[in-house]
Scaffold this motif. Structure first.
Motif, short mmCIF file in Angstrom:
data_model
loop_
_atom_site.label_atom_id
_atom_site.label_comp_id
_atom_site.label_asym_id
_atom_site.label_seq_id
_atom_site.Cartn_x
_atom_site.Cartn_y
_atom_site.Cartn_z
N GLN A 292 0.83 -1.21 0.00
CA GLN A 292 0.00 0.00 0.00
C GLN A 292 0.86 1.26 0.00
O GLN A 292 0.54 2.24 -0.68
CB GLN A 292 -0.94 -0.01 1.20
CG GLN A 292 -2.02 -1.05 1.08
CD GLN A 292 -2.86 -1.19 2.33
OE1 GLN A 292 -2.44 -0.83 3.42
NE2 GLN A 292 -4.06 -1.73 2.16
N ALA B 91 2.08 1.70 -3.47
CA ALA B 91 1.00 2.15 -4.35
C ALA B 91 0.74 3.64 -4.19
O ALA B 91 0.53 4.35 -5.18
CB ALA B 91 -0.27 1.35 -4.08
N ALA C 38 1.28 6.43 -7.14
CA ALA C 38 0.22 7.39 -7.50
C ALA C 38 0.75 8.82 -7.45
O ALA C 38 0.47 9.63 -8.35
CB ALA C 38 -0.98 7.22 -6.57
N TRP D 52 3.10 9.37 -10.53
CA TRP D 52 2.39 9.58 -11.79
C TRP D 52 1.69 10.94 -11.82
O TRP D 52 1.78 11.67 -12.82
CB TRP D 52 1.38 8.46 -12.05
CG TRP D 52 2.01 7.25 -12.64
CD1 TRP D 52 2.28 6.07 -12.01
CD2 TRP D 52 2.48 7.08 -13.99
NE1 TRP D 52 2.88 5.20 -12.88
CE2 TRP D 52 3.01 5.78 -14.10
CE3 TRP D 52 2.49 7.91 -15.10
CZ2 TRP D 52 3.55 5.29 -15.28
CZ3 TRP D 52 3.03 7.42 -16.29
CH2 TRP D 52 3.55 6.13 -16.37
N THR E 12 4.91 0.21 -12.11
CA THR E 12 3.49 0.36 -11.79
C THR E 12 2.77 -0.99 -11.87
O THR E 12 1.98 -1.34 -10.99
CB THR E 12 2.83 1.37 -12.73
OG1 THR E 12 3.52 2.62 -12.61
CG2 THR E 12 1.37 1.57 -12.41
N LEU E 13 3.04 -1.74 -12.91
CA LEU E 13 2.40 -3.05 -13.07
C LEU E 13 2.84 -4.02 -11.99
O LEU E 13 2.03 -4.80 -11.47
CB LEU E 13 2.70 -3.61 -14.46
CG LEU E 13 2.07 -2.85 -15.63
CD1 LEU E 13 2.56 -3.42 -16.96
CD2 LEU E 13 0.56 -2.87 -15.54
N VAL F 256 3.91 -3.26 -8.90
CA VAL F 256 3.29 -2.85 -7.63
C VAL F 256 1.80 -3.18 -7.63
O VAL F 256 1.25 -3.63 -6.63
CB VAL F 256 3.55 -1.36 -7.36
CG1 VAL F 256 2.69 -0.84 -6.21
CG2 VAL F 256 5.02 -1.14 -7.05
N ALA F 257 1.14 -2.97 -8.77
CA ALA F 257 -0.28 -3.33 -8.86
C ALA F 257 -0.47 -4.84 -8.67
O ALA F 257 -1.42 -5.28 -7.99
CB ALA F 257 -0.85 -2.89 -10.20
N GLY F 258 0.42 -5.63 -9.23
CA GLY F 258 0.35 -7.08 -9.05
C GLY F 258 0.56 -7.49 -7.60
O GLY F 258 -0.15 -8.34 -7.07
N GLU G 299 0.04 -5.62 -4.95
CA GLU G 299 -1.14 -5.17 -4.19
C GLU G 299 -2.33 -6.10 -4.42
O GLU G 299 -3.06 -6.43 -3.50
CB GLU G 299 -1.50 -3.74 -4.60
CG GLU G 299 -2.74 -3.19 -3.97
CD GLU G 299 -2.66 -3.03 -2.46
OE1 GLU G 299 -3.72 -3.09 -1.80
OE2 GLU G 299 -1.55 -2.87 -1.93
N THR G 300 -2.52 -6.55 -5.64
CA THR G 300 -3.62 -7.48 -5.96
C THR G 300 -3.44 -8.81 -5.24
O THR G 300 -4.40 -9.36 -4.71
CB THR G 300 -3.69 -7.70 -7.49
OG1 THR G 300 -3.88 -6.44 -8.13
CG2 THR G 300 -4.83 -8.63 -7.85
#
Length: 135
Positions: free
Chosen positions: A50, A53, A57, A60, A91-92, A94-96, A98-99
């Motif tokens: 988190q 993430a 954010a 960006w 980004t991808l 970190v998104a992975g 987090e998911t």
């Protein structure tokens, strides 16, 4: 205004780095079998994900704002595009991460072990290419 955006950009970089590197260290410090379970490896990982993430954010938002404020039309050079490629990979990743933490998947320990270092390496590469692009 531009200085404020640059400060936000650096703060986002620090948050992303703390989250990504903290996640890698936390994951590396537990036994391989604990990575697969809902054990010690998962507790700090969610907080680090988190944190990363939020940092991404901020990066960006402030980066896009700085680009739109730039006076004159300037064609970005190859170093900028390399920075952007690694920012997207970061980004991808970190998104992975987090998911995976949000779903609390028991089978995703191996994927976490891959995405963490990928995020760390892409963060370092993005910083290197940012310095080369904007020195």
């Amino acid at each position: 205004m531009a200085d404020g955006l640059l400060i936000l950009h650096f703060m986002g970089l620090m948050l992303a780095a703390a989250g990504v590197l903290g996640s890698v260290v936390a994951l590396a410090s537990v036994k391989p079998e604990a990575r697969q379970k809902k054990g010690r490896a998962r507790r700090p990982g969610r907080a680090y994900a988190q944190l990363a993430a939020v940092g991404i954010a901020l990066l960006w938002a402030s980066g896009l704002a700085m680009m739109t404020m730039e006076s004159g039309v300037r064609v970005p050079d190859s170093m900028f595009w390399m920075k952007l490629v690694f920012a997207v990979i970061l980004t991808l990743a970190v998104a992975g991460i987090e998911t995976i933490h949000a779903r609390k998947s028991k089978q995703a320990g191996g994927l976490l072990a891959s995405l963490g270092p990928l995020a760390g390496l892409s963060l370092v590469a993005a910083v290197i290419f940012a310095v080369l692009a904007y020195h």
